[in-house]
Write a protein that holds these residues in place. Structure first.
Motif, mmCIF file in Angstrom:
data_model
loop_
_atom_site.group_PDB
_atom_site.id
_atom_site.type_symbol
_atom_site.label_atom_id
_atom_site.label_comp_id
_atom_site.label_asym_id
_atom_site.label_seq_id
_atom_site.Cartn_x
_atom_site.Cartn_y
_atom_site.Cartn_z
ATOM 1 N N GLN A 181 22.884 -0.209 -5.330
ATOM 2 C CA GLN A 181 23.474 -0.079 -3.993
ATOM 3 C C GLN A 181 22.769 0.994 -3.174
ATOM 4 O OE1 GLN A 181 27.183 2.471 -3.581
ATOM 5 N NE2 GLN A 181 27.575 1.608 -5.588
ATOM 6 N N HIS A 182 22.134 1.946 -3.855
ATOM 7 C CA HIS A 182 21.414 3.002 -3.140
ATOM 8 C C HIS A 182 20.135 3.353 -3.904
ATOM 9 C CE1 HIS A 182 20.987 7.391 -1.761
ATOM 10 N NE2 HIS A 182 20.661 6.627 -0.755
ATOM 11 N N PRO A 183 19.080 2.542 -3.733
ATOM 12 C CA PRO A 183 17.822 2.811 -4.445
ATOM 13 C C PRO A 183 17.228 4.155 -4.039
ATOM 14 C CG PRO A 183 17.828 0.610 -3.466
ATOM 15 C CD PRO A 183 18.984 1.340 -2.883
ATOM 16 N N LYS A 184 16.731 4.881 -5.027
ATOM 17 C CA LYS A 184 16.098 6.169 -4.763
ATOM 18 C C LYS A 184 14.589 6.024 -4.848
ATOM 19 C CE LYS A 184 19.947 9.023 -6.340
ATOM 20 N NZ LYS A 184 20.402 10.103 -7.257
ATOM 21 N N PHE A 185 13.904 6.680 -3.943
ATOM 22 C CA PHE A 185 12.448 6.611 -3.899
ATOM 23 C C PHE A 185 11.865 7.813 -4.624
ATOM 24 C CE2 PHE A 185 13.275 4.455 0.445
ATOM 25 C CZ PHE A 185 13.589 3.264 -0.200
ATOM 26 N N ASP A 186 11.761 7.679 -5.946
ATOM 27 C CA ASP A 186 11.268 8.779 -6.774
ATOM 28 C C ASP A 186 9.833 8.564 -7.246
ATOM 29 O OD1 ASP A 186 13.749 10.063 -6.637
ATOM 30 O OD2 ASP A 186 14.525 8.916 -8.335
ATOM 31 N N SER A 187 9.344 7.334 -7.135
ATOM 32 C CA SER A 187 8.008 7.002 -7.620
ATOM 33 C C SER A 187 7.184 6.441 -6.467
ATOM 34 C CB SER A 187 8.106 5.982 -8.755
ATOM 35 O OG SER A 187 6.832 5.626 -9.242
ATOM 36 N N PHE A 188 5.895 6.818 -6.408
ATOM 37 C CA PHE A 188 5.051 6.403 -5.290
ATOM 38 C C PHE A 188 3.706 5.879 -5.787
ATOM 39 C CE2 PHE A 188 8.020 9.504 -3.747
ATOM 40 C CZ PHE A 188 8.404 9.039 -2.505
ATOM 41 N N LEU A 189 3.257 4.787 -5.165
ATOM 42 C CA LEU A 189 1.910 4.275 -5.406
ATOM 43 C C LEU A 189 0.990 4.777 -4.307
ATOM 44 C CD1 LEU A 189 2.501 0.515 -6.371
ATOM 45 C CD2 LEU A 189 2.262 2.482 -7.890
ATOM 46 N N SER A 190 -0.237 5.075 -4.690
ATOM 47 C CA SER A 190 -1.212 5.581 -3.722
ATOM 48 C C SER A 190 -1.517 4.528 -2.658
ATOM 49 C CB SER A 190 -2.496 5.983 -4.437
ATOM 50 O OG SER A 190 -3.505 6.286 -3.495
ATOM 51 N N LYS A 191 -1.571 4.968 -1.408
ATOM 52 C CA LYS A 191 -1.921 4.065 -0.305
ATOM 53 C C LYS A 191 -3.364 3.570 -0.426
ATOM 54 C CE LYS A 191 1.244 6.154 3.061
ATOM 55 N NZ LYS A 191 1.374 6.911 4.337
ATOM 56 N N LYS A 192 -4.176 4.283 -1.196
ATOM 57 C CA LYS A 192 -5.577 3.898 -1.367
ATOM 58 C C LYS A 192 -5.768 2.892 -2.505
ATOM 59 C CE LYS A 192 -7.453 8.275 0.377
ATOM 60 N NZ LYS A 192 -8.313 9.452 0.067
ATOM 61 N N MET A 193 -4.686 2.525 -3.169
ATOM 62 C CA MET A 193 -4.782 1.598 -4.292
ATOM 63 C C MET A 193 -5.276 0.230 -3.827
ATOM 64 S SD MET A 193 -1.782 0.653 -7.008
ATOM 65 C CE MET A 193 -1.383 -0.930 -6.288
ATOM 66 N N LYS A 194 -6.112 -0.389 -4.620
ATOM 67 C CA LYS A 194 -6.687 -1.688 -4.268
ATOM 68 C C LYS A 194 -5.592 -2.749 -4.130
ATOM 69 C CE LYS A 194 -10.186 -5.023 -5.822
ATOM 70 N NZ LYS A 194 -11.155 -5.363 -6.901
ATOM 71 N N ASN A 195 -5.639 -3.516 -3.053
ATOM 72 C CA ASN A 195 -4.710 -4.617 -2.778
ATOM 73 C C ASN A 195 -3.255 -4.174 -2.745
ATOM 74 O OD1 ASN A 195 -6.865 -6.503 -2.752
ATOM 75 N ND2 ASN A 195 -6.763 -6.684 -4.991
ATOM 76 N N ILE A 196 -2.994 -2.956 -2.313
ATOM 77 C CA ILE A 196 -1.631 -2.428 -2.293
ATOM 78 C C ILE A 196 -0.699 -3.283 -1.428
ATOM 79 C CG2 ILE A 196 -2.206 -0.844 -0.395
ATOM 80 C CD1 ILE A 196 0.373 -0.228 -3.197
ATOM 81 N N GLU A 197 -1.241 -3.895 -0.375
ATOM 82 C CA GLU A 197 -0.419 -4.687 0.546
ATOM 83 C C GLU A 197 0.198 -5.902 -0.156
ATOM 84 O OE1 GLU A 197 1.639 -5.434 3.864
ATOM 85 O OE2 GLU A 197 0.355 -3.674 3.543
ATOM 86 N N ASN A 198 -0.445 -6.385 -1.218
ATOM 87 C CA ASN A 198 0.081 -7.547 -1.944
ATOM 88 C C ASN A 198 1.418 -7.259 -2.623
ATOM 89 O OD1 ASN A 198 -2.237 -8.899 -1.236
ATOM 90 N ND2 ASN A 198 -3.231 -8.658 -3.223
ATOM 91 N N TYR A 199 1.726 -5.983 -2.812
ATOM 92 C CA TYR A 199 2.921 -5.603 -3.562
ATOM 93 C C TYR A 199 4.018 -5.034 -2.655
ATOM 94 C CZ TYR A 199 -0.621 -6.219 -7.042
ATOM 95 O OH TYR A 199 -1.633 -6.763 -7.788
ATOM 96 N N VAL A 200 3.772 -5.036 -1.366
ATOM 97 C CA VAL A 200 4.737 -4.503 -0.397
ATOM 98 C C VAL A 200 5.755 -5.576 -0.021
ATOM 99 C CG1 VAL A 200 5.001 -3.606 1.952
ATOM 100 C CG2 VAL A 200 3.135 -2.779 0.500
ATOM 101 N N LEU A 201 7.024 -5.182 0.017
ATOM 102 C CA LEU A 201 8.108 -6.083 0.408
ATOM 103 C C LEU A 201 8.444 -5.886 1.876
ATOM 104 C CD1 LEU A 201 10.480 -5.517 -2.655
ATOM 105 C CD2 LEU A 201 8.831 -7.369 -2.347
ATOM 106 N N ARG A 202 8.894 -6.960 2.518
ATOM 107 C CA ARG A 202 9.239 -6.909 3.929
ATOM 108 C C ARG A 202 10.682 -7.349 4.155
ATOM 109 N NH1 ARG A 202 5.996 -3.292 5.955
ATOM 110 N NH2 ARG A 202 3.809 -3.704 5.421
#
Length: 453
Positions: free
Chosen positions: A308-329
């Motif tokens: 019900q309230h996801p916490k953002f404790d883990s981050f992937l680098s913006k420079k990671m290859k193909n990072i956009e493929n794993y982004v949710l909209r």
């Protein structure tokens, strides 16, 4: 490497603990911050009428809801929908009064994953909670209940709650460990602001869940009633009609009965791929993480998404290859395709732009005609869950794939289509807003305490 100069007095205050990990943890560091507080301090014991855990009891599960109490585990309490279908026997469960939950309590996980907190709403009324939950009952002495929850849910409260964890493999905390936890008494107006945000957030969640349950119930009344049998007879020709799968768990009888019944009613059937712009699963990838929030994108697992309230404790680098493929909209659906099959999440506004595991099938809605609200409600029905899970395969860890999801047939009931979309949209907007309000309340507390450094 973390380095901190300590004082002798700190050892005395910590029961002479000499381990560096304790003194460098968030709890002791938070206590140092609170010593610089411009406001007076109270204790958790003084701001509550009771802090207790339920009695340990033998769990006798039942399938009939009329013969059981709804049961809640520590992981269940974090979910957006706490009705997981688990019931324990009314007849064989003792000490129910000490286990039953009420609204506007604060629940704290005390075993395994420590420090998770929830502010209960009407959905928790009459639910039996595990003994692995500490019940905190606010009494609004000097601080308001919503403020107290936001403080305990903040990173500073979390550090204080978990600092006394004991045990080797499985960590624990007990009610008496947190009784003297310091609580800053913010000015009344600031407390009201934070309290109102939490109370409003809690009510919005409760109302949204009521709308969803009502909408899904209407959907279920339209669907044909199919008797599910664990032992059944099936013809080879019937199984060849689908995927030639021979294992007993793949109940082709259930599928055939369900769709045959819909065909007799002349109900139109469409695959999820026909109702969507795209159904896909990104490939397996190496996760390049970062501890610097400004240089990363929040990363969530499938289990995180259903909270019900996801916490953002883990981050992937913006420079990671193909990072956009794993982004949710916003507006997408995400279905867990490994492990516990059937978890389905609607990506609300507060989750737009987060990254997520590759073990999620993404359903991208059509821009002109969005069926994702309708698909979500269908897959949340009992028969929708059955149809989804009957496709799972694997021995130790179960799986489904995006091709199975793409080809899954959805019955189109024209008379409830628009109403289903309207109600689900309203509920999802409320759930997203509830998360944003809770984040705002917690952020106000964290920014205030950080300013005392």
């Amino acid at each position: 490497m973390k380095i901190l100069k300590t004082k002798y007095s700190w050892f005395k205050e910590s029961d002479l603990r000499l381990d560096a990990a304790y003194h460098l943890s968030d709890g002791p560091l938070t206590i140092l911050k609170l010593k610089n507080s411009p406001y007076s301090l109270s204790t958790l014991k003084d701001e509550t009428s009771s802090i207790f855990k339920g009695n340990i009891f033998k769990r006798t599960y039942v399938e009939n809801p009329e013969k059981g109490f709804q049961f809640l585990t520590g992981s269940d309490m974090m979910k957006a929908d706490i009705n997981t279908g688990k019931y324990i026997s009314k007849k064989y469960t003792s000490h129910v009064n000490t286990l039953m939950l009420q609204k506007e309590w604060i629940l704290l996980t005390r075993s395994g994953t420590l420090g998770n907190t929830v502010f209960t709403n009407e959905d928790f009324e009459g639910v039996v909670g595990t003994d692995d939950l500490i019940r905190i009952i606010p009494k609004e002495n000097k601080v308001k209940k919503g403020f107290l929850y936001a403080y305990l849910a903040s990173k500073f409260g979390y550090g204080l709650l978990t600092q006394s964890g004991y045990g080797g493999v499985v960590k624990h905390i007990e009610p008496h460990h947190i009784e003297n936890l310091p609580v800053p008494i913010f000015p009344v107006e600031r407390q009201k602001e934070i309290n109102n945000l939490i109370i409003k957030s809690s009510r919005m969640r409760s109302e949204a869940n009521k709308i969803l349950r009502k909408t899904i119930k209407i959907f279920e009344k339209k669907l044909p009633s199919i008797e599910y049998k664990n032992i059944y007879i099936s013809k080879i020709s019937s199984r060849k009609k689908y995927t030639c799968r021979l294992e007993a768990n793949y109940n082709s009888n259930l599928i055939e009965q369900f769709y045959s019944s819909l065909n007799r009613q002349h109900i139109k059937l469409k695959t999820i791929s026909e109702l969507s712009e795209k159904v896909f699963t990104p490939g397996i990838f190496k996760r390049v993480r970062t501890n610097i929030k400004s240089k990363g994108i929040p990363f969530l697992s499938g289990a995180d998404l259903i909270k019900q309230h996801p916490k953002f404790d883990s981050f992937l680098s913006k420079k990671m290859k193909n990072i956009e493929n794993y982004v949710l909209r916003e507006g997408w659906l995400a279905i867990q395709d490994a492990g516990t099959i059937g978890y389905i999440s609607y990506i609300t506004k507060n989750l737009d732009g987060v990254s997520a595991t590759n073990n999620l099938v993404r359903i991208v809605p059509n821009k002109d005609n969005n069926f994702n609200y309708y698909i979500y409600c269908y897959l949340k029905t009992q028969i929708g869950q059955r149809i989804l899970k009957v496709n799972e395969y694997g021995s130790v860890q179960k799986h489904v794939d995006n091709h199975q999801i793409s080809n899954l047939l959805v019955p189109i009931f024209e008379d409830i289509l628009e109403k289903t979309n309207t109600n689900a949209r309203k509920a999802m907007d409320s759930l997203g807003m509830a998360c944003m309000l809770e984040n705002q309340a917690i952020s106000l507390i964290e920014k205030e305490i950080e300013s005392w450094q």
